[in-house]
Design a protein around this motif. Sequence first.
Motif, PDB file in Angstrom:
ATOM      1  N   ASP A  38      -1.580  -1.768   5.954  1.00 13.89           N
ATOM      2  CA  ASP A  38      -0.234  -2.314   6.096  1.00 13.89           C
ATOM      3  C   ASP A  38       0.238  -2.457   7.537  1.00 13.89           C
ATOM      4  OD1 ASP A  38      -0.190  -2.310   3.302  1.00 13.89           O
ATOM      5  OD2 ASP A  38       0.596  -0.271   3.252  1.00 13.89           O
ATOM      6  N   SER A  39      -0.657  -2.773   8.428  1.00 11.84           N
ATOM      7  CA  SER A  39      -0.258  -3.088   9.797  1.00 11.84           C
ATOM      8  C   SER A  39      -1.160  -4.206  10.294  1.00 11.84           C
ATOM      9  CB  SER A  39      -0.356  -1.871  10.705  1.00 11.84           C
ATOM     10  OG  SER A  39      -1.681  -1.481  10.871  1.00 11.84           O
ATOM     11  N   GLY A  40      -0.649  -4.940  11.246  1.00 10.40           N
ATOM     12  CA  GLY A  40      -1.409  -6.046  11.798  1.00 10.40           C
ATOM     13  C   GLY A  40      -1.843  -5.777  13.218  1.00 10.40           C
ATOM     14  N   TYR A  41      -2.748  -6.591  13.681  1.00 13.17           N
ATOM     15  CA  TYR A  41      -3.319  -6.456  15.025  1.00 13.17           C
ATOM     16  C   TYR A  41      -2.221  -6.400  16.085  1.00 13.17           C
ATOM     17  CZ  TYR A  41      -5.928  -7.763  19.229  1.00 13.17           C
ATOM     18  OH  TYR A  41      -6.440  -7.818  20.481  1.00 13.17           O
ATOM     19  N   ASP A  43       0.862  -5.476  15.924  1.00 11.80           N
ATOM     20  CA  ASP A  43       1.963  -4.560  15.661  1.00 11.80           C
ATOM     21  C   ASP A  43       2.095  -3.466  16.725  1.00 11.80           C
ATOM     22  OD1 ASP A  43       2.540  -5.967  13.382  1.00 11.80           O
ATOM     23  OD2 ASP A  43       1.705  -4.485  12.004  1.00 11.80           O
TER      24      ASP A  43
END
Length: 178
Positions: A38-41, A43
Amino acid sequence: MNLHQLLCLLVLALFLNSCSNNSTETKQPNVVIIFLDDSGYSDFSPFGQTRIETPNVTKLAEEGIMFRNFYVPQAVCSASRSALISGCYPGRTKVFGAHGPNGRGLETTFPTIGEVFKNAGYKTALFGKWHCGDQPETRPQSRGFDETCGLMYSNDMWSHHPESPEYWGQWPLQFWEN
């Protein structure tokens, strides 16, 4: 470079480091892999985040090595984690999607990164969500990790699940430590 190639290079680097002809003892490098759901590059500040500072992630990035390309074979918990720790695609391991409580997960015939590192003399640990097997022989300490702390499966597989609370409420959310 795919995940399997990356793991092979890492193991090769560790092997070559241990075969050094130096008369002085060489210290093995620390290896820390952070794998998030649940996190992106972008973030985190070292990867482009500008609104929210993430100084601890920035410090890790400055003191270590940053990989700017990373691919998972499935954007789902068990499948992506099993691929990361075994170096094998889900088609080979037969781990697809996300298994629930008491799920089998990654078969013990596939060595894990924990087992490989432990055999190379490392102390190993896993903190956070495992989600690669919730049976005694498939849990982290049976798969090469000396110290563990976290959940065996997803944090949303419990009585407060947003879509199926009655189904997931059959199992209490369990926090495991060693």
